[in-house]
Scaffold this motif. Structure first.
Motif, PDB file in Angstrom:
ATOM      1  N   PHE A 195      38.240  45.227  -8.957  1.00 38.23           N
ATOM      2  CA  PHE A 195      37.205  45.937  -9.698  1.00 38.23           C
ATOM      3  C   PHE A 195      36.234  44.877 -10.189  1.00 38.23           C
ATOM      4  CE2 PHE A 195      40.634  49.176 -10.161  1.00 38.23           C
ATOM      5  CZ  PHE A 195      39.994  50.147  -9.425  1.00 38.23           C
ATOM      6  N   PHE A 254      38.098  42.253 -12.587  1.00 33.93           N
ATOM      7  CA  PHE A 254      39.457  41.748 -12.368  1.00 33.93           C
ATOM      8  C   PHE A 254      40.132  42.454 -11.199  1.00 33.93           C
ATOM      9  CE2 PHE A 254      40.683  45.581 -14.119  1.00 33.93           C
ATOM     10  CZ  PHE A 254      42.052  45.700 -14.194  1.00 33.93           C
ATOM     11  N   PRO A 260      54.984  48.696 -15.433  1.00 30.76           N
ATOM     12  CA  PRO A 260      54.465  49.169 -16.713  1.00 30.76           C
ATOM     13  C   PRO A 260      53.085  49.788 -16.532  1.00 30.76           C
ATOM     14  CG  PRO A 260      54.295  46.784 -16.577  1.00 30.76           C
ATOM     15  CD  PRO A 260      55.040  47.227 -15.365  1.00 30.76           C
ATOM     16  N   SER A 261      52.661  50.552 -17.494  1.00 35.02           N
ATOM     17  CA  SER A 261      51.373  51.211 -17.463  1.00 35.02           C
ATOM     18  C   SER A 261      50.251  50.176 -17.332  1.00 35.02           C
ATOM     19  CB  SER A 261      51.268  51.992 -18.766  1.00 35.02           C
ATOM     20  OG  SER A 261      50.139  52.747 -18.762  1.00 35.02           O
ATOM     21  N   GLY A 262      49.310  50.434 -16.434  1.00 36.18           N
ATOM     22  CA  GLY A 262      48.175  49.523 -16.271  1.00 36.18           C
ATOM     23  C   GLY A 262      48.401  48.407 -15.274  1.00 36.18           C
ATOM     24  N   GLY A 275      48.567  48.692 -12.056  1.00 30.32           N
ATOM     25  CA  GLY A 275      47.868  48.923 -10.790  1.00 30.32           C
ATOM     26  C   GLY A 275      48.538  49.910  -9.858  1.00 30.32           C
ATOM     27  N   LYS A 276      49.522  50.653 -10.342  1.00 33.58           N
ATOM     28  CA  LYS A 276      50.242  51.597  -9.484  1.00 33.58           C
ATOM     29  C   LYS A 276      49.324  52.687  -8.948  1.00 33.58           C
ATOM     30  CE  LYS A 276      53.052  52.913 -12.771  1.00 33.58           C
ATOM     31  NZ  LYS A 276      52.547  52.168 -13.928  1.00 33.58           N
ATOM     32  N   THR A 277      48.582  53.322  -9.877  1.00 36.95           N
ATOM     33  CA  THR A 277      47.716  54.416  -9.447  1.00 36.95           C
ATOM     34  C   THR A 277      46.661  53.916  -8.464  1.00 36.95           C
ATOM     35  OG1 THR A 277      48.080  55.583 -11.507  1.00 36.95           O
ATOM     36  CG2 THR A 277      46.138  56.201 -10.266  1.00 36.95           C
ATOM     37  N   THR A 278      46.107  52.743  -8.733  1.00 33.95           N
ATOM     38  CA  THR A 278      45.101  52.181  -7.843  1.00 33.95           C
ATOM     39  C   THR A 278      45.673  51.996  -6.437  1.00 33.95           C
ATOM     40  OG1 THR A 278      44.221  51.021  -9.755  1.00 33.95           O
ATOM     41  CG2 THR A 278      43.438  50.307  -7.613  1.00 33.95           C
ATOM     42  N   GLN A 295      40.271  55.267  -2.802  1.00 37.18           N
ATOM     43  CA  GLN A 295      39.701  53.984  -3.139  1.00 37.18           C
ATOM     44  C   GLN A 295      39.784  53.085  -1.916  1.00 37.18           C
ATOM     45  OE1 GLN A 295      41.401  53.462  -6.912  1.00 37.18           O
ATOM     46  NE2 GLN A 295      39.397  53.582  -7.827  1.00 37.18           N
TER      47      GLN A 295
HETATM   48  N1  LIG Z   1      37.615  52.578 -11.377  1.00 34.38           N
HETATM   49  C1  LIG Z   1      38.039  51.534 -12.084  1.00 34.38           C
HETATM   50  N2  LIG Z   1      37.183  50.571 -12.503  1.00 34.38           N
HETATM   51  C2  LIG Z   1      37.606  49.506 -13.200  1.00 34.38           C
HETATM   52  N3  LIG Z   1      38.878  49.304 -13.562  1.00 34.38           N
HETATM   53  C3  LIG Z   1      39.784  50.223 -13.193  1.00 34.38           C
HETATM   54  C4  LIG Z   1      39.422  51.380 -12.448  1.00 34.38           C
HETATM   55  N4  LIG Z   1      40.544  52.119 -12.217  1.00 34.38           N
HETATM   56  C5  LIG Z   1      41.547  51.439 -12.808  1.00 34.38           C
HETATM   57  N5  LIG Z   1      41.105  50.314 -13.382  1.00 34.38           N
HETATM   58  C6  LIG Z   1      41.921  49.316 -14.081  1.00 34.38           C
HETATM   59  O1  LIG Z   1      42.905  48.868 -13.186  1.00 34.38           O
HETATM   60  C7  LIG Z   1      44.126  48.643 -13.869  1.00 34.38           C
HETATM   61  C8  LIG Z   1      45.237  49.373 -13.183  1.00 34.38           C
HETATM   62  O2  LIG Z   1      45.051  50.753 -13.376  1.00 34.38           O
HETATM   63  P1  LIG Z   1      46.025  51.824 -12.774  1.00 34.38           P
HETATM   64  O3  LIG Z   1      46.148  51.598 -11.318  1.00 34.38           O
HETATM   65  O4  LIG Z   1      45.554  53.162 -13.205  1.00 34.38           O
HETATM   66  O5  LIG Z   1      47.392  51.463 -13.503  1.00 34.38           O
HETATM   67  P2  LIG Z   1      48.743  52.303 -13.618  1.00 34.38           P
HETATM   68  O6  LIG Z   1      48.639  53.522 -12.790  1.00 34.38           O
HETATM   69  O7  LIG Z   1      49.792  51.358 -13.154  1.00 34.38           O
HETATM   70  O8  LIG Z   1      48.908  52.616 -15.074  1.00 34.38           O
HETATM   71  C9  LIG Z   1      43.912  49.087 -15.310  1.00 34.38           C
HETATM   72  O9  LIG Z   1      43.739  47.949 -16.111  1.00 34.38           O
HETATM   73  C10 LIG Z   1      42.655  49.900 -15.258  1.00 34.38           C
HETATM   74  O10 LIG Z   1      41.936  49.763 -16.444  1.00 34.38           O
END
Ligand SMILES: Nc1ncnc2c1ncn2[C@@H]1O[C@H](COP(=O)(O)OP(=O)(O)O)[C@@H](O)[C@H]1O
Ligand SMILES: [Mg+2]
Lengths: 287, 368
Positions: free
Chosen positions: B17, B20, B41-43, B45-48, B57
């Protein structure tokens, strides 16, 4: 105790009731009463539906009436078609500052009076106006072109005046549509059109219906735009009512016209609600 | 079977992103029909990562293949994957039948076919006869199953699940864990499941990837991840552990002698060749590997035996624990054995704790 609270309730209700009775119900009763009195001689009147008969007997009257209705519906549809992508863009594709800015830009035209706004269009569209000159300069036309005083000009004016009232309710409903629903639609193999048809529009229906009702009413009752952009012979029904009241001094016929316009707008709105009605109440129930 | 490509294959998948890196050079394979969890843990990068697999994405770098075909540049509606969203994303304007049939309608399947396939898949997830209900007429667990049915009716190669149990209450979550696992076995579809809840991952998965700060720390079976963690992060994140800071004083073969911060001595086995005298380390000791014995009953030559006082008893049914404070004031969580002998343990009792040198994990202290 309960007596005083009841008194409070009525006191609070009073302004609304007053507004309804004095400004809406009374004038319409008056309008109706006037509309059913026929002039039989100087200062002598008779009750009857002669004014309504006159309306249906004179093709100019009812044709103008029908034309106004159809053009208003057309203006509503055009506003919806133009407003929907704008609203979708504002609600779904922008965030934060950009969103607020775009929303405000939709409102800017409303900071000046309708009269000035409409004159703006006249400056653009008249024979010696900006558009005509640019077309000549580009060599696309050989002489000055008159773009004013036709139905297209009226349509442009009507859409322009009312688009905000379409965009605002649409942005509100589209804002509440969860992005993951759209993503789920793509994920399950949906094309953009399928998602628009099956997910976005059903969700936005309450906004579409309320936007359409407002725009239709505004167009139907608009006086300034059709007269200024369409010219003297714009044949807009409100213009005809004006003529009866002010020029002809025929308040009886004018009232009948006014009453017919009220019936028309109620009828079209009712039909519109009926057409989307079942799903509207369902959509509301689900929310 | 072995020479066919894995259902899902990621190579050095990276997502940047603006400022970072959310996913950093992640590589893994998921074989056909297996249940693969990404735990972190939350944040982290799992969802990404999951959204890159689904196509929402675009990876900044790396390759992603499904059944041997690269998915880079393929839009989400053309990928043979389906996703169960975090909040399920059932369409509220449609009834259950139309929700489940949505994907089939997009493929132009005939009406009667859609109806029979929707009925069949709803049957399989245990919800026959709900086609005419509205979404809000179902309970949380039922919605869950509808969301899975809506994906499974399309027979995807890979089903992606983004913390789907997060919104459920504890009881239902326990139930759905078992149910998800059996659904996965019944459909024999590859599941990629992300969660921050280690017990979900441990119960359901064939393989777990433990993720931290955008990278995979370890990929392994639940057993491997739990019993032989590769890194301090994995040891601390998966399961419960007592974390003891200690310095290596001597090394004899694979046996380390350590002194803890509070002055106790430890002895443990390690396979990490980099640990030598003078190294500061973190020792991870699971509560269930520590044994409570009567004072005076330990043999003279026993290692890792220390005297202590029961500080508190935390009764929690089968997961009951006690905290023991040793002579040096260090606290230690100890699981109570479930054989009935522990009922006598009371606050203030003097006890001995003992654990075997092979049952602790030791990692060099992270340098910063
Ligand atoms: N579209 C985006 N733009 C910038 N940062 C993002 C975006 N989507 C997620 N992030 C950042 O990427 C990191 C990982 O997010 P995410 O994959 O949602 O984590 P998880 O699902 O593990 O909780 C987080 O710090 C989040 O703030
Ligand atoms: Mg997440």
């Amino acid at each position: 105790m309960s007596d005083t609270s009841r008194l409070g309730f009525y006191l609070l209700l009073a302004p609304i009731l007053l507004w309804l009775v004095v400004l809406i119900i009374l004038p319409h009763i008056g309008l109706f009463v006037v509309s059913i009195s026929e002039k039989t001689g100087p200062r002598t009147y008779e009750t009857g539906f002669g004014n309504y008969a006159a309306f249906f007997g004179e093709p100019l009257y009812w044709r103008t009436f029908a034309r106004t209705a159809i053009m208003s519906i057309l203006a509503t549809v055009l506003t919806l078609i133009l407003g929907f992508p704008i609203a979708y863009y504002i609600a779904k594709l922008t965030r934060g500052r950009t969103k607020t800015t775009l929303f405000l830009m939709c409102m800017i035209p409303f900071w000046v009076s309708e009269l000035v706004r409409t004159f703006g269009w006249m400056i653009l569209l008249r024979e010696t106006g900006v558009v005509s000159n640019v077309l000549q300069y580009l060599g696309l036309v050989s002489g000055p072109v008159e773009l004013l005083y036709n139905d297209a000009a009226i349509m442009v004016g009507l859409v322009y005046t009312s688009i905000l009232f379409m965009v605002v309710p649409l942005v509100t409903t589209l804002d509440s549509l969860d992005d993951s629903l759209i993503e789920a639609g793509y994920d399950l193999g949906g094309s953009s059109t399928a998602i628009l048809r099956e997910i976005v529009i059903p969700h936005a229906k309450p906004g579409i219906v309320s936007g359409c009702i407002v725009v239709f009413m505004l167009s139907l009752g608009n006086y300034l735009t059709p007269i200024l952009l369409g010219g003297k012979d714009s044949l807009w029904f409100t213009g005809m009512i004006y003529t009866q009241f002010i020029t002809r001094f025929n308040w009886e016929l004018g009232s009948a016209f006014g009453f017919l316009l009220l019936i028309l707008s109620s009828l079209v709105v009712f039909l519109g609600l009926k057409l989307s009605g079942q799903s509207l109440s369902e959509t509301m129930g689900r929310a | 079977m072995t020479d066919s490509p894995p259902d899902l294959m990621c190579r050095d998948l990276t997502k940047d992103f603006d400022t970072f890196r959310a996913v950093d050079h992640v590589s893994f394979d998921v074989p056909q029909g297996s249940f693969f969890s990404i735990l972190g843990p939350s944040g982290c990068g799992k969802t990404t990562l999951l959204r890159m697999i689904a196509g929402f994405q675009t990876p900044s770098a790396g390759d992603l293949q499904i059944k041997g075909k690269s998915m880079i540049g393929v839009p989400p509606n053309k990928r043979p994957v389906s996703m169960v969203f975090q909040h399920l994303a059932l369409f509220p304007t449609m009834n259950i039948g139309d929700n489940v049939g949505f994907g089939l309608r997009q493929r132009g399947v005939s009406k009667s076919d859609i109806k029979s396939r929707v009925d069949r898949v709803l049957d399989r997830v245990g919800l026959p006869g709900v086609t005419d209900r509205r979404v809000d007429q179902l309970s949380g667990g039922q919605k869950q199953r509808v969301a899975i049915a809506r994906c499974m009716v399309l027979e995807p190669d890979v089903l992606l699940l983004d913390e789907p149990l997060g919104a459920l209450d504890l009881k239902l979550r326990e139930h759905m864990k078992v149910e998800l696992k059996s659904l996965q076995a019944a459909f024999n579809t590859t599941f990629v499941y992300i969660t921050h809840d280690q017990s979900e991952a441990l119960v359901m998965s064939d393989n777990i990837a433990v993720m931290n700060n955008g990278t995979f720390e370890q990929i392994g079976t639940p057993h491997e991840v739990y019993h032989s963690p590769n890194t301090a992060f994995v040891a601390g994140f998966v399961g419960d552990a007592n974390i003891i800071t200690a310095t290596v004083t001597a090394r004899d073969g694979n046996t380390l002698a350590l002194t803890t911060q509070t002055g106790g001595t430890l002895s443990l086995e390690t396979h990490d060749a980099s640990l030598n005298a003078g190294q500061e380390t973190q020792v991870f000791l699971r509560p269930e590997v520590i044994e409570l014995i009567q004072p005076g009953s330990a043999p003279e030559d026993a290692v890792n035996v220390s005297e202590g006082i029961i500080e508190s008893v935390l009764f929690n049914g089968a997961n009951s624990m006690v905290t023991v404070t040793d002579r040096n004031g260090a606290h230690m969580k100890v699981a109570l054995p479930q054989t009935g002998s522990s009922t006598a343990v009371q606050k203030g009792d003097a006890v001995l704790t003992r654990w075997h040198p092979t049952q602790a994990q030791c990692f060099a202290m992270a340098q910063d």
